[in-house]
Motif scaffolding. Structure first.
Motif, PDB file in Angstrom:
ATOM      1  N   ASP A   1       0.820  -1.218   0.000  1.00  0.00           N
ATOM      2  CA  ASP A   1       0.000   0.000   0.000  1.00  0.00           C
ATOM      3  C   ASP A   1       0.849   1.262   0.000  1.00  0.00           C
ATOM      4  O   ASP A   1       0.477   2.272  -0.598  1.00  0.00           O
ATOM      5  CB  ASP A   1      -0.929   0.014   1.218  1.00  0.00           C
ATOM      6  CG  ASP A   1      -2.016  -1.061   1.124  1.00  0.00           C
ATOM      7  OD1 ASP A   1      -2.257  -1.543   0.005  1.00  0.00           O
ATOM      8  OD2 ASP A   1      -2.596  -1.403   2.177  1.00  0.00           O
ATOM      9  N   SER A   2       1.985   1.241   0.664  1.00  0.00           N
ATOM     10  CA  SER A   2       2.839   2.428   0.766  1.00  0.00           C
ATOM     11  C   SER A   2       3.739   2.610  -0.446  1.00  0.00           C
ATOM     12  O   SER A   2       4.368   3.652  -0.607  1.00  0.00           O
ATOM     13  CB  SER A   2       3.710   2.338   2.019  1.00  0.00           C
ATOM     14  OG  SER A   2       4.638   1.269   1.892  1.00  0.00           O
ATOM     15  N   GLY A   3       3.808   1.598  -1.305  1.00  0.00           N
ATOM     16  CA  GLY A   3       4.677   1.695  -2.474  1.00  0.00           C
ATOM     17  C   GLY A   3       6.081   1.173  -2.216  1.00  0.00           C
ATOM     18  O   GLY A   3       6.921   1.165  -3.117  1.00  0.00           O
TER      19      GLY A   3
ATOM     20  N   GLN B   1       6.336  -2.798  -5.019  1.00  0.00           N
ATOM     21  CA  GLN B   1       5.471  -2.605  -6.176  1.00  0.00           C
ATOM     22  C   GLN B   1       5.483  -3.866  -7.023  1.00  0.00           C
ATOM     23  O   GLN B   1       6.544  -4.412  -7.332  1.00  0.00           O
ATOM     24  CB  GLN B   1       5.921  -1.408  -7.009  1.00  0.00           C
ATOM     25  CG  GLN B   1       5.785  -0.086  -6.268  1.00  0.00           C
ATOM     26  CD  GLN B   1       6.061   1.114  -7.153  1.00  0.00           C
ATOM     27  OE1 GLN B   1       6.414   0.967  -8.313  1.00  0.00           O
ATOM     28  NE2 GLN B   1       5.889   2.301  -6.602  1.00  0.00           N
TER      29      GLN B   1
ATOM     30  N   GLN C   1      -2.039   4.684  -8.662  1.00  0.00           N
ATOM     31  CA  GLN C   1      -0.635   4.535  -9.050  1.00  0.00           C
ATOM     32  C   GLN C   1       0.148   5.804  -8.737  1.00  0.00           C
ATOM     33  O   GLN C   1       1.291   5.749  -8.273  1.00  0.00           O
ATOM     34  CB  GLN C   1      -0.534   4.220 -10.541  1.00  0.00           C
ATOM     35  CG  GLN C   1       0.903   4.116 -11.063  1.00  0.00           C
ATOM     36  CD  GLN C   1       1.688   3.015 -10.395  1.00  0.00           C
ATOM     37  OE1 GLN C   1       1.268   1.858 -10.396  1.00  0.00           O
ATOM     38  NE2 GLN C   1       2.829   3.348  -9.807  1.00  0.00           N
TER      39      GLN C   1
ATOM     40  N   ARG D   1       1.039   6.016  -5.088  1.00  0.00           N
ATOM     41  CA  ARG D   1       2.112   5.082  -4.740  1.00  0.00           C
ATOM     42  C   ARG D   1       3.454   5.536  -5.303  1.00  0.00           C
ATOM     43  O   ARG D   1       4.509   5.195  -4.755  1.00  0.00           O
ATOM     44  CB  ARG D   1       1.761   3.680  -5.253  1.00  0.00           C
ATOM     45  CG  ARG D   1       0.612   3.045  -4.493  1.00  0.00           C
ATOM     46  CD  ARG D   1       0.242   1.690  -5.054  1.00  0.00           C
ATOM     47  NE  ARG D   1      -0.768   1.044  -4.212  1.00  0.00           N
ATOM     48  CZ  ARG D   1      -1.352  -0.113  -4.505  1.00  0.00           C
ATOM     49  NH1 ARG D   1      -1.035  -0.748  -5.633  1.00  0.00           N
ATOM     50  NH2 ARG D   1      -2.245  -0.641  -3.690  1.00  0.00           N
TER      51      ARG D   1
ATOM     52  N   THR E   1      -0.978   7.188   1.094  1.00  0.00           N
ATOM     53  CA  THR E   1      -0.709   6.398   2.293  1.00  0.00           C
ATOM     54  C   THR E   1       0.258   7.162   3.190  1.00  0.00           C
ATOM     55  O   THR E   1       1.005   8.023   2.725  1.00  0.00           O
ATOM     56  CB  THR E   1      -0.104   5.031   1.933  1.00  0.00           C
ATOM     57  OG1 THR E   1       1.041   5.232   1.092  1.00  0.00           O
ATOM     58  CG2 THR E   1      -1.112   4.179   1.191  1.00  0.00           C
TER      59      THR E   1
END
Length: 320
Positions: free
Chosen positions: A32-34, A37, A83, A86, A114
């Motif tokens: 969720d936070s990137g 990925q 996207q 992120r 996030t």
């Protein structure tokens, strides 16, 4: 441990002396936070090819979001915004000044942000939001607030009209110390985040439907050959802005000032914004571009057509 070493969640839980459910939550938080990925590569995936073409032509970092042609514009915007959120989060560091423009696209992006803990960072509004019908504070401040909450940053609003009635009024207002403080903060920005406004978009740009422009303004923009705007500053499809009178009354940053910001992240959703996007890229306003696959394909095809007249002619026949 999970993605690089192929350990199971049970094995990770034992090593960390925690529960399997905690490991699962940590993995979800990483996605969720990137921090993590995930990309799926298929033989028909054109995104990497489109990214290479756009990067080569416009010298920008680009993220093409794969979307099905069957999705409506609202769903496409949601995918692109997710996207974008992120992509943006890992770029935000402590002691940063982040300029954010309000609008339909940035509103969607702000809902997907996030949390990331930073220290000494500031979110500053890039353009005013007031008009003759509303102060605009509620709409714009909600977007800015979400960015501030996500990154634990101080929030600085810009409580001025989006467009002044007279250029002279704006000039005098810009001399006020309280306004000057925000303008100086904008010029210290290390990151700018914005969408591209367009009168023709399927998800209308807020500046065109929110009571900011009257019929005279619209006629004036069309007569000037305007393709779109960034932070309520207008430009043509070749990137030029000279002679666009409304810009003298706009509260947004001049294009030359925007170009001075080191990292400029442009988020675009919907092929109907292609004209404005080409103008923004021609003006050199973006260092990073996040857009959907259909828009990316249209951008590459238009560029190919403009550089190859024969290909352009064949493409026009294909559309008949």
């Amino acid at each position: 441990m999970y993605y690089l070493q192929d350990q199971t969640m049970d094995a990770i839980a034992r090593e960390l002396r925690t529960s399997r459910s905690t490991v699962s939550r940590l993995l979800s938080a990483a996605r969720d936070s990137g921090l993590v990925q995930i990309q799926i590569k298929t033989p028909s995936d054109r995104a990497p090819e489109l990214e290479r073409a756009i990067r080569r032509r416009y010298k920008v970092e680009v993220h093409v979001v794969p979307v099905a042609d069957t999705l409506n514009e609202v769903d496409v915007l949601d995918r692109v915004s997710m996207q974008a959120a992120r992509t943006i989060t890992p770029l935000v560091d402590s002691n940063a000044v982040i300029g954010v423009a309000w609008g339909s696209t940035l509103s969607a992006v702000s809902r997907h942000l996030t949390r990331k803990t930073t220290h000494g960072s500031t979110i500053v509004q890039l353009n005013g939001a007031g008009n003759t019908q509303t102060s605009g504070i509620t709409y714009a401040s909600e977007i800015i607030r979400r960015f501030g909450t996500a990154y634990g940053a101080k929030v600085e609003q810009f409580p001025v009209p989006a467009f002044f009635d007279n250029a002279e009024t704006k000039r005098m207002m810009w001399e006020e110390r309280s306004v000057r403080r925000i303008l100086d903060l904008q010029q210290r920005a290390t990151i700018a985040i914005f969408g591209v406004g367009s009168m023709d978009a399927d998800v209308p740009s807020h500046v065109y439907v929110g009571g900011y422009l009257d019929s005279t303004d619209i006629d004036e923009l069309e007569a000037s050959g305007v393709a779109g705007d960034v932070a309520t500053v207008f430009f043509r499809d070749d990137g030029s802005d000279k002679g666009i009178v409304l810009n003298d009354r706009s509260s947004g940053p001049k294009l030359e000032d925007l170009r001075k910001i080191r990292r400029r992240i442009c988020v675009v959703s919907g092929a109907r914004k292609i004209k404005g996007l080409r103008g923004a890229l021609a003006a050199g306003l973006a260092t990073d571009l996040i857009l959907d696959e259909s828009t990316a394909r249209e951008l590459v095809e238009q560029e190919s057509a403009s550089s190859d007249p024969i290909l352009g002619f064949l493409n026009s026949l294909d559309g008949l």
